[in-house]
Design a protein around this motif. Structure first.
Motif, PDB file in Angstrom:
ATOM      1  N   GLU A   1      45.917  37.411  33.353  1.00 46.77           N
ATOM      2  CA  GLU A   1      47.035  37.877  34.152  1.00 46.77           C
ATOM      3  C   GLU A   1      47.317  36.877  35.261  1.00 46.77           C
TER       4      GLU A   1
ATOM      5  N   GLY B   1      39.695  35.435  40.903  1.00 43.33           N
ATOM      6  CA  GLY B   1      39.821  36.617  41.754  1.00 43.33           C
ATOM      7  C   GLY B   1      39.557  37.898  40.994  1.00 43.33           C
ATOM      8  N   ALA B   2      38.953  38.848  41.662  1.00 41.81           N
ATOM      9  CA  ALA B   2      38.591  40.123  41.026  1.00 41.81           C
ATOM     10  C   ALA B   2      39.845  40.917  40.678  1.00 41.81           C
ATOM     11  N   GLY B   3      39.737  41.712  39.609  1.00 42.02           N
ATOM     12  CA  GLY B   3      40.820  42.616  39.237  1.00 42.02           C
ATOM     13  C   GLY B   3      41.816  42.048  38.255  1.00 42.02           C
ATOM     14  N   LEU B   4      41.718  40.744  37.906  1.00 43.67           N
ATOM     15  CA  LEU B   4      42.655  40.160  36.954  1.00 43.67           C
ATOM     16  C   LEU B   4      42.334  40.613  35.538  1.00 43.67           C
ATOM     17  N   ARG B   5      43.365  40.971  34.809  1.00 42.91           N
ATOM     18  CA  ARG B   5      43.173  41.401  33.426  1.00 42.91           C
ATOM     19  C   ARG B   5      43.214  40.206  32.475  1.00 42.91           C
TER      20      ARG B   5
ATOM     21  N   PHE C   1      47.578  35.139  38.426  1.00 47.23           N
ATOM     22  CA  PHE C   1      46.885  35.456  39.673  1.00 47.23           C
ATOM     23  C   PHE C   1      47.787  35.296  40.888  1.00 47.23           C
TER      24      PHE C   1
ATOM     25  N   ARG D   1      50.706  38.621  39.611  1.00 46.72           N
ATOM     26  CA  ARG D   1      50.060  39.797  39.030  1.00 46.72           C
ATOM     27  C   ARG D   1      51.013  40.548  38.095  1.00 46.72           C
TER      28      ARG D   1
ATOM     29  N   ASP E   1      35.806  37.881  30.960  1.00 45.36           N
ATOM     30  CA  ASP E   1      36.263  38.640  32.127  1.00 45.36           C
ATOM     31  C   ASP E   1      35.458  38.283  33.369  1.00 45.36           C
TER      32      ASP E   1
ATOM     33  N   HIS F   1      37.141  36.674  36.776  1.00 43.57           N
ATOM     34  CA  HIS F   1      37.025  37.333  38.077  1.00 43.57           C
ATOM     35  C   HIS F   1      36.364  36.418  39.108  1.00 43.57           C
TER      36      HIS F   1
END
Length: 372
Positions: A284, A260-264, A286, A289, A252, A256
């Motif tokens: 996920e 990029g931040a917030g990707l699962r 990018f 999303r 993780d 990120h």
């Protein structure tokens, strides 16, 4: 003895006749005036002022005249030759000036232009993105490990729990360099960077936190998504009380930082000989999303409207691999992962054809510059 012929008329010698001398002079002056370059003027000089020119030959006839006639003939021919010589000199000066002026125009240098006219170079994007991927794990505390590209079968297969009849050990998947002989392991072009993990466990004291970027080889045909020479980034941790949760956290953190931040991320069950349990990692998309899933009005070319992109393989290190490297499996456990560098470059920058990365076209690398 008869007396000299004092009544001999030099006018009767045709080359010395005043009209003939004037004709030869005028012909030479006309040729000089018509010369449009220094090369043409050189040819005119040879033709009308050289040793075999008409006036030079006429000058030789003067010696056959009576002494009383030589002075007048000599003045006549000499005057014509001087006119030709002066005309050659004047025309040469004019043509040299024209040449110099033309050179000044044609070979002019604009001193206001930049001094560095060479195009800027660029590093290959595979190199820079591999370094960026490596730096992410170095910032987490990992060390960089390296190993040979021509590897012993024992490191590439046996120590990683590949059984002797595993399909990967056939020539349809692996480049063999040297067959086994006399009980010695054969040599192959390494098919993955996992042999570096075995070497790291044998060479380093525990605990071990390493990341191994490098070139690998498989007998794949070159097409838009495959190449026989490609790059991987593998990471490995062997320490006490290591679990899949630590692996998930490291993956993780990498995703990120890289995309990029917030990707699962998600793990799917899979099988690898050297990890147990094993899994495939998806991230996920990018770009969309996940919003393109089931939405025909907003398709996503990056993930094919599936919402997820396959990133690589991972899992807990098989105890047999740890035993082969002399690690106490009652005390230590570990995990490992492998990520394709080419795949990461394709994801991060929308590169659609892997052949663009290997065909050596400088226009491809120049688009990335010095950094990725």
């Amino acid at each position: 003895m008869s007396a000299p012929n004092d009544s001999y008329d030099p006018v009767e010698v045709t080359p010395l006749h005043p009209d003939e001398v004037a004709r030869m002079r005028d012909e030479a002056l006309a040729a000089i005036a018509a010369a449009s370059s220094l090369e043409e003027l050189k040819e005119v000089r040879i033709a009308y002022a050289g040793d075999r020119s008409p006036l030079a030959l006429a000058n030789r006839e003067i010696g056959s005249l009576p002494p009383s006639a030589r002075a007048e003939a000599g003045q006549r021919v000499g005057g014509a030759r001087r006119e030709i010589s002066e005309a050659l000199k004047e025309r040469g000066a004019v043509l040299e000036e024209e040449r110099d002026n033309r050179v000044l125009v044609e070979e002019a240098v604009d001193v206001t232009l930049g001094w560095d006219r060479r195009p800027r170079g660029a590093r290959h994007p595979l190199t820079t993105i591999a370094e960026r991927m490596t730096d992410i794990f170095v910032n987490m505390g990992f060390e960089v490990a390296e190993g040979p590209e021509v590897e012993a079968e024992w490191y590439n297969f046996d120590a990683l729990n590949f059984l002797p009849d595993h399909p990967a050990r056939t020539m349809q998947d692996t480049f063999f360099v040297e067959a086994p002989s006399g009980g010695e392991s054969g040599l192959v072009l390494r098919t993955h960077t996992s042999p570096v993990q075995v070497r790291a466990l044998l060479d380093r004291p525990l605990p071990v936190y390493v990341v191994a970027p490098g070139k690998t080889f498989r007998t794949d045909e070159l097409d838009a998504t495959h190449t026989p020479v490609f790059h991987q980034l593998e990471g490995m941790v062997v320490d006490e009380n290591i679990t899949m949760a630590h692996l998930r956290g490291a993956i993780d953190a990498f995703v990120h930082s890289m995309f990029g931040a917030g990707l699962r991320t998600r793990f799917r069950p899979y099988y690898f000989p050297f990890t147990e349990p094993s899994g495939e990692v998806d991230l996920e998309c990018f770009v969309c999303r996940g919003e393109s899933v089931g939405n025909p009005d907003a398709p996503c070319r990056t993930c094919g409207s599936e919402g997820w992109i396959e990133l690589g393989g991972c899992g807990m290190i098989n105890p047999r691999v740890l035993v082969a490297a002399g690690v106490d499996t009652e005390r230590y456990s570990g995990w490992a992962f492998g990520i394709g560098v080419e795949r990461t470059l394709m994801f991060a920058h929308g590169v659609r054809d892997m052949r663009d990365m290997v065909e050596g076209d400088v226009r491809f690398a120049s688009a990335f510059g010095m950094e990725v």
